[in-house]
Design a protein around this motif. Structure first.
Motif, PDB file in Angstrom:
ATOM      1  N   GLY A 215     -10.071  57.587  17.520  1.00 21.22           N
ATOM      2  CA  GLY A 215     -11.189  57.168  16.389  1.00 21.22           C
ATOM      3  C   GLY A 215     -12.942  57.843  16.867  1.00 21.22           C
ATOM      4  O   GLY A 215     -12.618  57.932  18.290  1.00 21.22           O
ATOM      5  N   SER A 216     -13.065  58.682  16.258  1.00 14.39           N
ATOM      6  CA  SER A 216     -14.537  59.225  16.210  1.00 14.39           C
ATOM      7  C   SER A 216     -16.256  58.925  15.715  1.00 14.39           C
ATOM      8  O   SER A 216     -17.317  59.371  15.456  1.00 14.39           O
ATOM      9  CB  SER A 216     -14.287  60.615  16.434  1.00 14.39           C
ATOM     10  OG  SER A 216     -13.035  61.119  16.968  1.00 14.39           O
ATOM     11  N   SER A 217     -15.393  58.187  15.013  1.00 16.92           N
ATOM     12  CA  SER A 217     -17.014  57.023  14.617  1.00 16.92           C
ATOM     13  C   SER A 217     -17.707  56.927  15.777  1.00 16.92           C
ATOM     14  O   SER A 217     -17.597  56.391  17.184  1.00 16.92           O
ATOM     15  CB  SER A 217     -16.717  55.841  13.829  1.00 16.92           C
ATOM     16  OG  SER A 217     -15.864  55.318  14.304  1.00 16.92           O
ATOM     17  N   ARG A 221     -16.021  55.546  19.310  1.00 16.43           N
ATOM     18  CA  ARG A 221     -16.399  57.398  20.677  1.00 16.43           C
ATOM     19  C   ARG A 221     -17.587  55.285  21.687  1.00 16.43           C
ATOM     20  O   ARG A 221     -17.267  55.801  22.960  1.00 16.43           O
ATOM     21  CB  ARG A 221     -18.436  57.714  20.511  1.00 16.43           C
ATOM     22  CG  ARG A 221     -17.394  58.243  19.447  1.00 16.43           C
ATOM     23  CD  ARG A 221     -18.082  59.847  19.181  1.00 16.43           C
ATOM     24  NE  ARG A 221     -17.981  60.576  18.162  1.00 16.43           N
ATOM     25  CZ  ARG A 221     -19.101  61.928  18.471  1.00 16.43           C
ATOM     26  NH1 ARG A 221     -19.379  62.074  18.612  1.00 16.43           N
ATOM     27  NH2 ARG A 221     -18.271  62.743  17.291  1.00 16.43           N
ATOM     28  N   THR A 233      -7.825  62.428  18.854  1.00 14.39           N
ATOM     29  CA  THR A 233      -9.296  62.737  18.422  1.00 14.39           C
ATOM     30  C   THR A 233      -8.468  63.540  16.898  1.00 14.39           C
ATOM     31  O   THR A 233      -8.034  64.550  17.480  1.00 14.39           O
ATOM     32  CB  THR A 233     -10.091  62.935  19.417  1.00 14.39           C
ATOM     33  OG1 THR A 233     -11.212  63.068  18.198  1.00 14.39           O
ATOM     34  CG2 THR A 233      -9.742  65.033  19.418  1.00 14.39           C
ATOM     35  N   GLN A 235     -10.422  67.149  15.070  1.00 13.64           N
ATOM     36  CA  GLN A 235     -11.115  68.181  14.546  1.00 13.64           C
ATOM     37  C   GLN A 235     -10.366  69.633  14.454  1.00 13.64           C
ATOM     38  O   GLN A 235      -9.241  69.615  15.001  1.00 13.64           O
ATOM     39  CB  GLN A 235     -11.967  68.980  16.470  1.00 13.64           C
ATOM     40  CG  GLN A 235     -12.940  68.119  16.480  1.00 13.64           C
ATOM     41  CD  GLN A 235     -12.799  66.311  16.956  1.00 13.64           C
ATOM     42  OE1 GLN A 235     -12.155  66.575  18.050  1.00 13.64           O
ATOM     43  NE2 GLN A 235     -14.274  64.976  17.000  1.00 13.64           N
ATOM     44  N   PHE A 244     -17.697  67.274  21.144  1.00 13.19           N
ATOM     45  CA  PHE A 244     -17.241  66.056  21.320  1.00 13.19           C
ATOM     46  C   PHE A 244     -16.648  65.466  22.849  1.00 13.19           C
ATOM     47  O   PHE A 244     -16.785  65.055  23.564  1.00 13.19           O
ATOM     48  CB  PHE A 244     -15.761  65.585  20.092  1.00 13.19           C
ATOM     49  CG  PHE A 244     -15.460  64.434  20.361  1.00 13.19           C
ATOM     50  CD1 PHE A 244     -15.932  63.606  19.180  1.00 13.19           C
ATOM     51  CD2 PHE A 244     -14.133  63.848  21.191  1.00 13.19           C
ATOM     52  CE1 PHE A 244     -15.110  61.584  20.089  1.00 13.19           C
ATOM     53  CE2 PHE A 244     -13.332  63.376  21.350  1.00 13.19           C
ATOM     54  CZ  PHE A 244     -13.864  61.871  20.802  1.00 13.19           C
ATOM     55  N   GLN A 328     -11.239  54.248   7.472  1.00  5.90           N
ATOM     56  CA  GLN A 328     -11.198  54.894   8.410  1.00  5.90           C
ATOM     57  C   GLN A 328     -12.290  56.369   8.276  1.00  5.90           C
ATOM     58  O   GLN A 328     -11.870  57.244   8.052  1.00  5.90           O
ATOM     59  CB  GLN A 328      -9.584  55.912   8.436  1.00  5.90           C
ATOM     60  CG  GLN A 328      -8.584  54.488   8.349  1.00  5.90           C
ATOM     61  CD  GLN A 328      -7.197  55.103   8.829  1.00  5.90           C
ATOM     62  OE1 GLN A 328      -6.634  55.731   7.332  1.00  5.90           O
ATOM     63  NE2 GLN A 328      -6.226  55.368   9.893  1.00  5.90           N
ATOM     64  N   GLN A 329     -13.186  55.605   8.638  1.00  6.92           N
ATOM     65  CA  GLN A 329     -14.405  56.261   8.406  1.00  6.92           C
ATOM     66  C   GLN A 329     -14.109  57.311   9.582  1.00  6.92           C
ATOM     67  O   GLN A 329     -14.578  58.587   9.590  1.00  6.92           O
ATOM     68  CB  GLN A 329     -15.379  55.858  10.024  1.00  6.92           C
ATOM     69  CG  GLN A 329     -15.750  54.275   8.346  1.00  6.92           C
ATOM     70  CD  GLN A 329     -17.278  53.871   9.843  1.00  6.92           C
ATOM     71  OE1 GLN A 329     -17.516  54.327  10.632  1.00  6.92           O
ATOM     72  NE2 GLN A 329     -17.901  53.473   9.077  1.00  6.92           N
ATOM     73  N   THR A 330     -13.530  57.936  10.310  1.00  8.94           N
ATOM     74  CA  THR A 330     -12.902  58.993  11.014  1.00  8.94           C
ATOM     75  C   THR A 330     -12.192  60.154  10.165  1.00  8.94           C
ATOM     76  O   THR A 330     -12.663  61.419   9.834  1.00  8.94           O
ATOM     77  CB  THR A 330     -12.031  59.210  12.242  1.00  8.94           C
ATOM     78  OG1 THR A 330     -13.053  58.824  13.645  1.00  8.94           O
ATOM     79  CG2 THR A 330     -12.088  60.865  13.201  1.00  8.94           C
ATOM     80  N   LYS A 333     -14.286  61.703   7.150  1.00  5.22           N
ATOM     81  CA  LYS A 333     -15.727  61.986   7.774  1.00  5.22           C
ATOM     82  C   LYS A 333     -14.681  63.640   7.242  1.00  5.22           C
ATOM     83  O   LYS A 333     -15.276  64.815   7.134  1.00  5.22           O
ATOM     84  CB  LYS A 333     -16.045  62.264   8.942  1.00  5.22           C
ATOM     85  CG  LYS A 333     -16.994  63.290   8.999  1.00  5.22           C
ATOM     86  CD  LYS A 333     -18.161  62.161   9.904  1.00  5.22           C
ATOM     87  CE  LYS A 333     -19.068  62.775  10.223  1.00  5.22           C
ATOM     88  NZ  LYS A 333     -18.793  64.685  10.940  1.00  5.22           N
ATOM     89  N   VAL A 334     -13.767  63.844   8.870  1.00  9.06           N
ATOM     90  CA  VAL A 334     -12.800  64.956   8.573  1.00  9.06           C
ATOM     91  C   VAL A 334     -12.883  65.839   7.589  1.00  9.06           C
ATOM     92  O   VAL A 334     -12.613  66.811   6.236  1.00  9.06           O
ATOM     93  CB  VAL A 334     -11.471  65.231   9.429  1.00  9.06           C
ATOM     94  CG1 VAL A 334     -10.251  65.898   8.781  1.00  9.06           C
ATOM     95  CG2 VAL A 334     -11.749  64.065  10.089  1.00  9.06           C
TER      96      VAL A 334
END
Length: 441
Positions: A215-217, A221, A233, A235, A244, A328-330, A333-334
């Motif tokens: 998770g990278s929200s 983080r 992660t 990316q 990141f 799932q915010q990450t 966003k991706v």
């Protein structure tokens, strides 16, 4: 004396029949294997022969009507521990839909069974439908889930420390099995949990199982900087990955930890061919086997909106910012960033994410893939990779037979295991027992 060359860490993400959503239809793939434990034994042993650090199993708590993943991770890992000797075993369990005492016992048992090869992939559960399977009417809000997760980790790690090393004495002459002074209640009382302890299981070989987080929200983080030892992660662009990586190093130091205590492994779906044309042909064939209906369902679930009401060959509709969604915010966003950055239609976005569900997809020859992995690694975009073969076993065999030898030739990946625990594979320290540290002062 010269510092030894930094080496990358490789985790194999085991996911059903493969990471491409059409894997089950691809040539050479037998869908009936999903319910056969011997299939997973073969894959785990294959990854171990290739000297992967670990294998990883995801999990979901709400049933879908499309792709089937099958076994619950911890049950599966218990079986795999008996047919492997070196490779790490990492399983997913949610902090939102279980209790710390139960989870601490599960993973302590597995770490003893595997002789120190277990990791816990910590999730707060992004799919709102899970709430309906756990006696709840609504999913907990994103920030609250991470708040609960933080306290959950505090309790769980305290339970793992409730037995000191050496608490089992087995003194037959004196009739004493345990040193009671080395076994403590934790007496935790907090907002979310009230747990007395101690655990029913002695301290594990690794001290604590390895703590993994995905998770990278912003919440993710902050949580990772305090607790995680490995981050899976997402990316898709190297500059973004470097940012990141640097951000997490800065956060780690601010949390009182050192950079060596956290390994960052972006997910990479790899489609390999003897030539670039052959690799692209494989990707095309897999995408042709994909169901647009399933792709639309996947996209609709992730974005929280019915995508079937929009033109397939048109752009994504206007969508809220990732910080405003409760799934799932990450991943959200991706997907949105990828579609906007490359001006993808809905159909193109479905195809672009069919192999990796938002993770980077690399299509090419073994040399091209090794070049890409090396570039990310040596420029500090990561510490290694979460490898996601498009189909099993063939996609994993391709990576093992053609990419790993090239990484080994370049001195970037091990040729033999040098340790026996997952912590040793990853170069992570064994945690100090907090209670023993207090009593020794």
């Amino acid at each position: 004396m010269a510092e030894p060359m930094r080496q990358m860490h490789l985790n194999c993400f085991m996911f059903g029949l493969g990471h491409h959503e059409a894997a089950w239809r691809y040539k050479g793939v037998d869908p009936t294997q999903l319910s056969d434990i011997r299939y997973y034994h073969r894959l785990a042993q294959m990854a171990e022969r290739a000297k992967f650090d670990s294998i990883f199993f995801a999990d979901g708590l709400a049933g879908g009507k499309g792709y089937v993943n099958f076994f619950e991770p911890l049950t599966l890992m218990s079986s795999l521990a008996g047919v492997t000797k070196h490779i790490g075993l990492i399983g997913t369990v949610s902090t939102t839909y279980t209790e710390p005492y139960n989870l601490a016992r599960y993973f302590a048992s597995l770490d003893h069974i595997s002789k120190g090869r277990v990791g816990w992939n910590i999730v707060t559960t992004g799919h709102a439908a899970a709430a309906l399977n756990f006696n709840r009417d609504a999913h907990m809000e994103h920030t609250e889930r991470y708040e609960r997760a933080g306290e959950f980790l505090d309790v769980t790690t305290a339970l793992w420390d409730s037995w000191e090393d050496g608490a089992l004495v087995y003194d037959k002459a004196a009739g004493v099995m345990t040193d009671a002074a080395r076994i403590r209640e934790i007496n935790h009382v907090g907002k979310w949990f009230k747990v007395k302890g101690p655990l029913t299981i002695p301290r594990v070989p690794q001290g604590h199982p390895v703590l993994v987080q995905a998770g990278s929200s912003e919440d993710g983080r902050a949580f990772a900087a305090k607790y995680a030892e490995v981050i899976y992660t997402m990316q898709t662009e190297i500059g973004e990955a470097r940012q990141f990586y640097q951000d997490m190093q800065t956060r780690l130091v601010a949390a009182g930890r050192s950079p060596g205590q956290l390994k960052i492994l972006p997910g990479i779906a790899v489609i390999i061919g003897e030539t670039e044309e052959e690799a692209k042909e494989k990707e095309w064939r897999l995408n042709e086997l994909s169901s647009l209906q399933n792709g639309l369902r996947r996209l609709s679930t992730l974005l929280g909106r019915d995508m079937s009401q929009y033109p397939l060959d048109g752009p994504l509709p206007e969508l809220p910012d990732a910080s405003e969604v409760n799934n799932q915010q990450t991943i959200y966003k991706v997907y949105v960033d990828l579609a906007r950055r490359e001006n993808l239609t809905i159909r193109q976005l479905i195809h672009r994410t069919a192999a990796g569900r938002g993770d980077l997809t690399v299509v090419g020859t073994p040399l091209q893939i090794a070049d890409q992995l090396e570039k990310w690694f040596v420029t500090r975009a990561c510490d290694g990779f979460n490898i996601m073969p498009p189909y099993f076993p063939g996609g994993l065999e391709d990576f093992i037979q053609h990419v790993i030898p090239e990484l080994q030739r370049r001195g970037l990946f091990r040729t033999e295991y040098t340790g026996s625990t997952l912590r040793e594979h990853l170069g992570l320290p064994r945690p100090v027992n907090r209670f023993a540290a207090v009593s020794s002062n």
